[in-house]
Design an enzyme around this catalytic site. Structure first.
Site, PDB file in Angstrom:
ATOM      1  N   CYS A  76       0.842  -1.196   0.000  1.00  0.00           N
ATOM      2  CA  CYS A  76       0.000   0.000   0.000  1.00  0.00           C
ATOM      3  C   CYS A  76       0.878   1.247   0.000  1.00  0.00           C
ATOM      4  CB  CYS A  76      -0.895   0.046   1.238  1.00  0.00           C
ATOM      5  SG  CYS A  76      -2.159  -1.216   1.335  1.00  0.00           S
ATOM      6  N   ASP A  77       0.362   2.304  -0.584  1.00  0.00           N
ATOM      7  CA  ASP A  77       1.049   3.582  -0.503  1.00  0.00           C
ATOM      8  C   ASP A  77       0.023   4.699  -0.651  1.00  0.00           C
ATOM      9  OD1 ASP A  77       4.015   4.707  -0.569  1.00  0.00           O
ATOM     10  OD2 ASP A  77       2.767   5.999  -1.817  1.00  0.00           O
ATOM     11  N   SER A  78       0.208   5.760   0.144  1.00  0.00           N
ATOM     12  CA  SER A  78      -0.732   6.879   0.129  1.00  0.00           C
ATOM     13  C   SER A  78      -0.049   8.183  -0.249  1.00  0.00           C
ATOM     14  CB  SER A  78      -1.388   7.046   1.505  1.00  0.00           C
ATOM     15  OG  SER A  78      -2.096   5.894   1.895  1.00  0.00           O
ATOM     16  N   GLY A 113      -2.910   3.525  -2.969  1.00  0.00           N
ATOM     17  CA  GLY A 113      -2.777   2.406  -3.888  1.00  0.00           C
ATOM     18  C   GLY A 113      -2.725   1.100  -3.118  1.00  0.00           C
TER      19      GLY A 113
END
Length: 204
Positions: A76-78, A113
């Site tokens: 995950c990435d924000s 994501g």
């Protein structure tokens, strides 16, 4: 996939907030930090960038593991999209302060994501969760105190929803978990695409 498989989730992220969301939802994920250099990834927009980074994190960890039919890796990435710019983690307190002076009283769009990959089947699924965040019109004194707390220095967009920064977010449009770092409904849908029952990840 076979029903007797014991599923296990590997979280390719150092974020305690993401692990906390999973744990509260009954999923005890094993954490493996990818160590990827995020500065090497370029993208035209926040949506593409967060997905590319999530994919890179998950695939980096998956490549390090032995094949196991029950293991699923989640990356995950924000990032925050604000007035045409992409805000990841601030470089320092000065940058966090400058951001908040721009963001207060306005709104940005938080993109997270999600990329899921199975070690044995090779199946992959990915998507981006999007939530609009409306920031309170906070004072210079509040900004200074918040930055001094250190909290905004470690998170995308220089704010959190589940910490001190929660008081400075007036409302959101979308999944609150996505703002914290991981959308559980989105994860459930991605797992379903891969034939993995979400409830099979619940701790017994």
């Amino acid at each position: 996939m076979e029903k007797d498989i014991v599923y296990r989730l590997i979280l390719a992220s150092a974020s305690p907030a993401r692990r906390g969301l999973l744990s509260a939802a009954g999923i005890e994920a094993d954490v493996m930090v990818s160590g990827v250099d995020e500065s090497t990834v370029e993208a035209a927009d926040a949506h593409s960038l967060c997905l590319a980074l999530a994919r890179m994190k998950a695939r980096t960890i998956a490549a390090q593991l032995n094949a196991d039919p029950g293991v699923v890796v989640l990356g995950c990435d924000s990032v925050l999209a604000f007035e045409g710019e992409i805000f990841g983690k601030p470089a320092n307190g000065e940058e966090a302060t400058a951001r908040w002076k721009r963001m207060r009283g306005r709104a940005g769009v938080l993109h997270t994501g999600h990329h899921v990959t199975s070690l044995v089947t090779g199946k992959q699924a990915e998507a981006v969760g999007t939530t609009t965040v409306h920031f309170a019109d906070i004072s210079d004194e509040e900004i200074a105190a918040y930055v001094a707390s250190g909290e905004p220095l470690h998170v995308a967009g220089s704010f959190t929803l589940d910490g001190r920064g929660g008081a400075f977010v007036e409302r959101i449009e979308g999944d609150p978990g996505n703002v914290i770092g991981l959308s559980l409904p989105l994860l459930r849908n991605l797992l379903a695409e891969m034939g993995v029952p979400y409830i099979a990840l619940w701790k017994k």
